[in-house]
Design a protein around this motif. Sequence first.
Motif, PDB file in Angstrom:
ATOM      1  N   SER A   1      -2.799  13.104  -8.694  1.00  0.00           N
ATOM      2  CA  SER A   1      -4.097  12.983  -9.366  1.00  0.00           C
ATOM      3  C   SER A   1      -4.555  11.523  -9.310  1.00  0.00           C
ATOM      4  O   SER A   1      -3.752  10.605  -9.089  1.00  0.00           O
ATOM      5  N   GLU A   2      -5.834  11.318  -9.523  1.00  0.00           N
ATOM      6  CA  GLU A   2      -6.361   9.953  -9.530  1.00  0.00           C
ATOM      7  C   GLU A   2      -5.729   9.133 -10.649  1.00  0.00           C
ATOM      8  O   GLU A   2      -5.414   7.952 -10.460  1.00  0.00           O
ATOM      9  N   ASP A   3      -5.501   9.743 -11.812  1.00  0.00           N
ATOM     10  CA  ASP A   3      -4.859   9.026 -12.921  1.00  0.00           C
ATOM     11  C   ASP A   3      -3.449   8.577 -12.550  1.00  0.00           C
ATOM     12  O   ASP A   3      -3.053   7.438 -12.815  1.00  0.00           O
ATOM     13  N   GLU A   4      -2.671   9.483 -11.956  1.00  0.00           N
ATOM     14  CA  GLU A   4      -1.308   9.151 -11.547  1.00  0.00           C
ATOM     15  C   GLU A   4      -1.320   8.043 -10.486  1.00  0.00           C
ATOM     16  O   GLU A   4      -0.519   7.106 -10.532  1.00  0.00           O
ATOM     17  N   PHE A   5      -2.263   8.135  -9.558  1.00  0.00           N
ATOM     18  CA  PHE A   5      -2.388   7.135  -8.504  1.00  0.00           C
ATOM     19  C   PHE A   5      -2.675   5.760  -9.119  1.00  0.00           C
ATOM     20  O   PHE A   5      -2.027   4.766  -8.773  1.00  0.00           O
ATOM     21  N   ARG A   6      -3.648   5.715 -10.024  1.00  0.00           N
ATOM     22  CA  ARG A   6      -4.028   4.432 -10.634  1.00  0.00           C
ATOM     23  C   ARG A   6      -2.872   3.819 -11.424  1.00  0.00           C
ATOM     24  O   ARG A   6      -2.670   2.605 -11.395  1.00  0.00           O
ATOM     25  N   THR A   7      -2.094   4.651 -12.100  1.00  0.00           N
ATOM     26  CA  THR A   7      -0.935   4.161 -12.854  1.00  0.00           C
ATOM     27  C   THR A   7       0.077   3.526 -11.898  1.00  0.00           C
ATOM     28  O   THR A   7       0.607   2.442 -12.171  1.00  0.00           O
ATOM     29  N   MET A   8       0.326   4.187 -10.780  1.00  0.00           N
ATOM     30  CA  MET A   8       1.270   3.645  -9.794  1.00  0.00           C
ATOM     31  C   MET A   8       0.748   2.343  -9.181  1.00  0.00           C
ATOM     32  O   MET A   8       1.506   1.383  -9.004  1.00  0.00           O
ATOM     33  N   ALA A   9      -0.547   2.311  -8.862  1.00  0.00           N
ATOM     34  CA  ALA A   9      -1.142   1.101  -8.286  1.00  0.00           C
ATOM     35  C   ALA A   9      -1.041  -0.060  -9.281  1.00  0.00           C
ATOM     36  O   ALA A   9      -0.659  -1.177  -8.903  1.00  0.00           O
ATOM     37  N   ASP A  10      -1.355   0.209 -10.540  1.00  0.00           N
ATOM     38  CA  ASP A  10      -1.288  -0.830 -11.576  1.00  0.00           C
ATOM     39  C   ASP A  10       0.133  -1.326 -11.799  1.00  0.00           C
ATOM     40  O   ASP A  10       0.342  -2.455 -12.244  1.00  0.00           O
ATOM     41  N   SER A  11       1.129  -0.476 -11.492  1.00  0.00           N
ATOM     42  CA  SER A  11       2.541  -0.831 -11.676  1.00  0.00           C
ATOM     43  C   SER A  11       3.145  -1.533 -10.459  1.00  0.00           C
ATOM     44  O   SER A  11       4.345  -1.806 -10.438  1.00  0.00           O
ATOM     45  N   GLY A  12       2.334  -1.765  -9.419  1.00  0.00           N
ATOM     46  CA  GLY A  12       2.825  -2.462  -8.237  1.00  0.00           C
ATOM     47  C   GLY A  12       3.732  -1.631  -7.347  1.00  0.00           C
ATOM     48  O   GLY A  12       4.576  -2.164  -6.631  1.00  0.00           O
ATOM     49  N   LYS A  13       3.536  -0.320  -7.338  1.00  0.00           N
ATOM     50  CA  LYS A  13       4.397   0.577  -6.556  1.00  0.00           C
ATOM     51  C   LYS A  13       3.994   0.681  -5.084  1.00  0.00           C
ATOM     52  O   LYS A  13       4.704   1.291  -4.299  1.00  0.00           O
TER      53      LYS A  13
END
Length: 185
Positions: A56-68
């Motif tokens: 999902s877009e939310d899951e993607f954004r969380t991963m991006a914000d976490s430097g994954k």
Amino acid sequence: MSKGALVILSGPSGVGKDTVIEAWKQIRPNVVRVVAYTTRQPRKGESDGIDYRFVSEDEFRTMADSGKFLEWKEVHGNFYATPLNDMQALLDDEKIAILKIDVQGAITAMEKRSDAISIFLLPPSWEELERRIRGRKTDSEEVIKIRLENAEREMAFADKYQHQVVNDDLNKCVEEIDRIVVSGR
């Protein structure tokens, strides 16, 4: 070949990136595509974890914000990213790790990974590229138009890559890519 290699492979939609990668894997079994994350919906026949990791877009954004991610971007209205841990695990396992990414992501990845071998896949002609895109029969006319417009912009970046390979004959194309990567390691 004693160590892993990172290969950035880009080219316009319809140029045959997946076909080339699959054919390359047949002659060099240690070639592995890093499975990218995306927010787009799966196409018919695509499997989560094999073609992409669909999130999902939310899951993607969380991963991006976490430097994954090594890099991430928006393409054709959806988000795509290269997972750092998956990529590094392949390199540590002495694989040829393929990043099949668009030019935006490739430029970022090249800046972050100077050890990467960058290859831009070109169509034999504009007419052939359009034929291939239309031949998929997976996109609406509106999406095809966007893909063709993006292809024109993307091909303008070909000279930013260390190598350009024309995909006019699959076997010849794969042999050339293999030669580039083996000599570059």
